[in-house]
Design a protein around this motif. Structure first.
Motif, PDB file in Angstrom:
ATOM      1  N   VAL A   3       0.825  -1.205   0.000  1.00  0.00           N
ATOM      2  CA  VAL A   3       0.000   0.000   0.000  1.00  0.00           C
ATOM      3  C   VAL A   3       0.865   1.264   0.000  1.00  0.00           C
ATOM      4  N   GLN A   4       2.001   1.194   0.667  1.00  0.00           N
ATOM      5  CA  GLN A   4       2.851   2.379   0.807  1.00  0.00           C
ATOM      6  C   GLN A   4       4.254   1.938   1.215  1.00  0.00           C
TER       7      GLN A   4
ATOM      8  N   ALA B 165       7.389  -9.000   3.059  1.00  0.00           N
ATOM      9  CA  ALA B 165       8.451  -7.996   3.171  1.00  0.00           C
ATOM     10  C   ALA B 165       9.800  -8.613   2.826  1.00  0.00           C
ATOM     11  N   GLN B 166       9.963  -9.879   3.181  1.00  0.00           N
ATOM     12  CA  GLN B 166      11.219 -10.572   2.880  1.00  0.00           C
ATOM     13  C   GLN B 166      11.428 -10.675   1.368  1.00  0.00           C
TER      14      GLN B 166
ATOM     15  N   VAL C 237       7.394  -0.707   5.037  1.00  0.00           N
ATOM     16  CA  VAL C 237       6.471  -1.202   4.019  1.00  0.00           C
ATOM     17  C   VAL C 237       5.107  -1.375   4.671  1.00  0.00           C
ATOM     18  N   GLU C 238       4.078  -0.766   4.097  1.00  0.00           N
ATOM     19  CA  GLU C 238       2.719  -1.001   4.570  1.00  0.00           C
ATOM     20  C   GLU C 238       1.963  -1.788   3.514  1.00  0.00           C
ATOM     21  N   GLY C 239       1.265  -2.828   3.947  1.00  0.00           N
ATOM     22  CA  GLY C 239       0.543  -3.642   2.974  1.00  0.00           C
ATOM     23  C   GLY C 239      -0.570  -4.440   3.612  1.00  0.00           C
ATOM     24  N   GLU C 240      -1.395  -5.010   2.738  1.00  0.00           N
ATOM     25  CA  GLU C 240      -2.534  -5.844   3.160  1.00  0.00           C
ATOM     26  C   GLU C 240      -2.110  -7.305   3.136  1.00  0.00           C
TER      27      GLU C 240
ATOM     28  N   LYS D 242      -4.038  -4.870   7.736  1.00  0.00           N
ATOM     29  CA  LYS D 242      -2.950  -4.014   7.274  1.00  0.00           C
ATOM     30  C   LYS D 242      -1.777  -4.127   8.262  1.00  0.00           C
ATOM     31  N   TYR D 243      -0.601  -4.271   7.704  1.00  0.00           N
ATOM     32  CA  TYR D 243       0.602  -4.389   8.523  1.00  0.00           C
ATOM     33  C   TYR D 243       1.638  -3.362   8.083  1.00  0.00           C
TER      34      TYR D 243
END
Lengths: 85, 85
Positions: free
Chosen positions: A36-37, B60-61, B46-49, B2-3
């Motif tokens: 997302v970002q 992320a890895q 990193v922000e993501g679903e 979201k993380y």
């Protein structure tokens, strides 16, 4: 004693982050649509001789303010202080 | 969910680190003689679903291996995985 201090420097909220944006775009291009970002900043490890853990943290803080971060556009954070043997 | 995942990328041991060296030199010039060494790297958020904390860490890895780090000269580390509300 010798200490290793980790300092993280990130763009302030609201400050443009072209590198983070470029990485986000690349992630989408590569098919990582769940991203997302992305924010991109700096990470520093400072090793030095200090009398105590507090002195090490204070020393790294001064260094962060004078050298590692630009306080107008970045925030810094002392992430860890580790005593080395 | 979201993380937000924090990734730290540093030069591998033995790989030249001109930015760290320049900061160390500047620290000495400014009178911070207690500083013994500085390493300079990158920090990413990193922000993501993702479906779970594990999925976030794995995602992320993959991103670190493909985009954030150059494995020839850098090491990366997943520093934190945080669930956002």
């Amino acid at each position: 004693m010798k200490y290793r201090i980790s300092v993280r420097v990130m763009p302030k909220a609201g400050i443009s982050d072209p590198e983070g944006k470029a990485i986000h775009d690349a992630a989408l291009q590569l098919g990582y649509g769940e991203v997302v970002q992305v924010h991109a900043g700096r990470s520093f490890e400072v090793e030095g001789e200090y009398d105590s853990r507090d002195a090490a943290e204070n020393g790294a803080q001064k260094l962060a303010e004078r050298l590692l971060a630009n306080p107008v556009i970045q925030t810094y954070e002392i992430v860890a202080v580790e005593e080395l043997r």
